[in-house]
Design a protein around this motif. Sequence first.
Motif, PDB file in Angstrom:
ATOM      1  N   UNK A  26       0.717  -0.921  -0.067  1.00 49.07           N
ATOM      2  CA  UNK A  26      -0.260  -0.161   0.349  1.00 49.07           C
ATOM      3  C   UNK A  26       0.844   1.420   0.250  1.00 49.07           C
ATOM      4  N   UNK A  27       2.110   1.667   0.836  1.00 45.31           N
ATOM      5  CA  UNK A  27       2.848   2.105   1.054  1.00 45.31           C
ATOM      6  C   UNK A  27       2.917   3.150  -0.484  1.00 45.31           C
ATOM      7  N   UNK A 467      12.017  10.896   7.807  1.00 45.94           N
ATOM      8  CA  UNK A 467      10.128  10.900   7.360  1.00 45.94           C
ATOM      9  C   UNK A 467       9.412  10.147   8.477  1.00 45.94           C
ATOM     10  N   UNK A 468      10.677   8.967   9.124  1.00 46.97           N
ATOM     11  CA  UNK A 468       9.889   8.363  10.203  1.00 46.97           C
ATOM     12  C   UNK A 468       9.317   8.878  11.649  1.00 46.97           C
ATOM     13  N   UNK A 469      11.026   9.749  11.822  1.00 48.39           N
ATOM     14  CA  UNK A 469      10.391  10.777  13.039  1.00 48.39           C
ATOM     15  C   UNK A 469       8.950  11.563  12.682  1.00 48.39           C
ATOM     16  N   UNK A 470       9.280  12.189  11.781  1.00 46.81           N
ATOM     17  CA  UNK A 470       8.249  12.882  11.573  1.00 46.81           C
ATOM     18  C   UNK A 470       7.177  12.257  11.123  1.00 46.81           C
ATOM     19  N   UNK A 476       0.714  10.157  11.524  1.00 44.36           N
ATOM     20  CA  UNK A 476      -0.204   9.252  10.555  1.00 44.36           C
ATOM     21  C   UNK A 476      -0.431   8.053   9.760  1.00 44.36           C
ATOM     22  N   UNK A 477       0.588   7.711  10.243  1.00 47.88           N
ATOM     23  CA  UNK A 477       1.047   5.979   9.430  1.00 47.88           C
ATOM     24  C   UNK A 477       2.557   5.714  10.502  1.00 47.88           C
ATOM     25  N   UNK A 478       1.851   5.597  11.451  1.00 44.36           N
ATOM     26  CA  UNK A 478       3.095   4.969  12.769  1.00 44.36           C
ATOM     27  C   UNK A 478       3.626   4.136  12.849  1.00 44.36           C
ATOM     28  N   UNK A 479       2.365   3.375  12.404  1.00 41.10           N
ATOM     29  CA  UNK A 479       3.005   1.986  12.499  1.00 41.10           C
ATOM     30  C   UNK A 479       4.687   1.255  11.823  1.00 41.10           C
ATOM     31  N   UNK A 480       4.033   1.861  10.491  1.00 41.68           N
ATOM     32  CA  UNK A 480       4.770   1.666   8.961  1.00 41.68           C
ATOM     33  C   UNK A 480       6.120   2.601  10.115  1.00 41.68           C
ATOM     34  N   UNK A 484       9.641   0.410   9.593  1.00 49.52           N
ATOM     35  CA  UNK A 484      10.800   0.309   8.748  1.00 49.52           C
ATOM     36  C   UNK A 484      11.470   1.409   9.143  1.00 49.52           C
ATOM     37  N   UNK A 485      11.800   1.935  10.831  1.00 45.82           N
ATOM     38  CA  UNK A 485      12.622   1.684  11.600  1.00 45.82           C
ATOM     39  C   UNK A 485      14.283   0.762  11.806  1.00 45.82           C
ATOM     40  N   UNK A 486      13.043   0.459  12.931  1.00 41.46           N
ATOM     41  CA  UNK A 486      13.690  -1.097  13.272  1.00 41.46           C
ATOM     42  C   UNK A 486      13.979  -2.218  12.400  1.00 41.46           C
ATOM     43  N   UNK A 487      13.256  -1.918  10.799  1.00 41.84           N
ATOM     44  CA  UNK A 487      13.276  -2.895  10.151  1.00 41.84           C
ATOM     45  C   UNK A 487      15.009  -2.897   9.570  1.00 41.84           C
TER      46      UNK A 487
END
Lengths: 537, 286
Positions: A26-27, A467-470, A476-480, A484-487
């Motif tokens: 989706x993203x 983008x991730x901390x933002x 908005x899409x915190x889970x994603x 991404x960061x942890x992956x």
Amino acid sequence: MKKGYLSIILHAHLPFVRHPEYDSFFEENWLFEAITECYLPLLNVLERLEKDRINYELTLSLSPTLISMLTDELLRARYLEFLHRQIELAEKEIIRTRSQPEYQKLARLYRRFFVKSCSDFQDRYQGDLLKQFKRHHSLGNLELITTAATHGYLPLLNISETAVRNQIKVGIDTFKTHLGFAPTGFWLPECGYYPGLEDHLKEAGIAYFFVDSHSLSSSDYSIKQTVYSAHKLNNGIAVFGRDPASSKQVWSAQEGYPGDFSYREYYRDIGFDLDLEYLGPYILDGMTRIQTGIKYYRITGKDSEKELYDPKQALDQACCHAQHFIQQKLEQINTQTDETAIPPIIVAPFDAELFGHWWFEGPHWLEQVLRLADTPEHGLKTTNCQAYLEQFPVSDEIIPKASSWGEHGSSEYWINETNDWIYPFLNKAQAQMEKLACDLSRLTVNNLQERTLNQAARSVLLAQASDWPFIMKSGTAVEYANKRITDHLARFNYLHDSIRKNRIDERYLIALETMDNLFPDINFRTFCSKNNNTAPY
Amino acid sequence: MTLSQSGLDPRVNLSQEEMLDISRQISQTFSPDRNENVSNVRINNGTRINPPNRKHGRSAPGHGLKLATNELLEISQAVSRDFAPSRSTEKPELLLMPVDPHHVHALWSVEPAQLNAQSNIPDPPPLTLRIYWLPDNSLSFNNSNLFFDTPLPQNKHSQRIRIPISGTAYSAVIGERGPSHSLQPVAESNIVKIPAEHVRSVYNTNNRHDDLPDYEDTDERHRLNTDFYPKNAHFVSIAKKDQNEYLFFTKMSALLEQNQRDKKHRNETFSSFSQTRSEHFIFELH
């Protein structure tokens, strides 16, 4: 007649989102929507201006992650699949609205829009948008610049100078690989600046960059004195300040142009209005409602019932807003020219994705602004910052203060209680990467080790994206963002472990290289720090 | 053109096995990537997209052996599961990050077992963060540096902390406070550079502390002089090299006063300040 310059900068950036490990993801639509609504319409604008021989200057900042995605064959193929679904949905809408002619007219408009996008992307541009931007650059109208490798927020990466240096270096290298020349300007991610950053930019061959207006203003220096001219830092690099008036006119949700009641409403989408059964194939997992890109209403008013979108009315209003914008810039110049010997420059940077995605009529507005600016009768002329510097060399020296274009003008948006947990991990990964690079940079490594080390460097850079901390802060899409960061950190940990234990599984390595396939020319050795000013890990 | 006209030497004979081996190698190395084969994609009107040319003849990473989508997913999930980042439990950690000219963000990881002798007492004291001021952006500190202490909330791993002077560097240690303001540190932070608060002309900054021009030009100076100067009059004539210490001292005093006056700042500032030089000053909040 007073004389002055207007420099519009569009910063085009999306985080690297590419998931070959799934049949669809989706993203990835973030890119596909931006191509359809922003980048293709922008190219259409540039072509019309070229055809009509309009004399204009525009600057486009292309982020290295966006460059990588625009040249990626998997994403190009998936983009066409996306357009196929869009066309299919629009055709379905034409049938569904057959008893509602006004809606059907809009459904037909969307079908034409998606078919044209498909035709432009596939036939006219052969899937290669970068080549088109480069063509406009070679015509002399479009200045192309870039930004940090994965859009890392540099003031918070500054715990390690090597991290900052590599974000800049890899970013510029990627730009050069794909565009064939070195950029003279640099877009600081989120306009994040700290004193001393200019040294890394200078080292990378950059001639100028941008900061937010408050970075240049204080009780000692008014905005009038600082924002409407270029300044030199003590290493010779030039800095330009963002014009707050232009930002307000275009960005502000309340007072800005995009909030006009005639424009298309972004949030009201058939993805949230129609039956799930009907929408099934075009939404997430057939169950989760998402934006489909088909929207029938105009903003209308704050709390009022939404009225049907009228494209002609909206485009007329975009023309009016373009005239208003030019008039405002002329007034600003007339005020400025009394106080300065050299013609002032108004620097107006915006996110490129605002134009077309959030503000559907934005590309039309931009086209009208560039057309209106090409009028010899008034003293306003569009330019790019490099051309301005060549014409009006700067002599005054200044040290801007640390700043960003985020909330409160500081780093607060990128480090707070919602996202601060990432920094010990990012810092640790960076420190470990530097130690690996230093330990091995002078040794002979075999091809497999070299690939593993380079992939580890890619993982570190990808984890550092602003983008991730933002997203974590905006909610908005915190889970994603968390994933991404942890992956990326997990991938780095795996590669680090593989090298340290000298147990490299090539199958795993190939999988990681396939998934995170950007920056083909990266060299892990550049991660060996010049000094040891890193956190104690 | 026949093979004999091509310039190739047909006398080089390859065995069936050799040809099969070469064929396999070519297939393995040069077969089109299933994921990258855009020519398979058809759009609505039935036309095909041309495969984009590879740029500059470079191979993207990931070339060679091709993995299927499900294989990629399996590996991705295995790596994420087995190598997920986790807080270190081996040794305490402390990180300082710059937020703005007035704040640092401290992040720490300290397990109870990592604390010193007092860790097994029923009601252990809160952890204390001791922040050292590093004038002139020096890259190391020792006990002679000025510092201030802030108690850290229990069950938290991060805290935003107000600092007295911008345009300078800080470092910190974390540990348990002992008698007479002693501290048993268990972790040391990185050095963090805090940006200056104001734009500066490069012509006016020679040999001056970043914060001094601001301090000297604001109402705060007048207020500090009025409120604190008389009580500490011996600072008036201190040598130039100590002017920064005077500034630090007065700024800290002002922050303490503000903290006492305005409870809303209590969670972002400090509770005590001490200076371990020839003269010793201690401020405590109540």
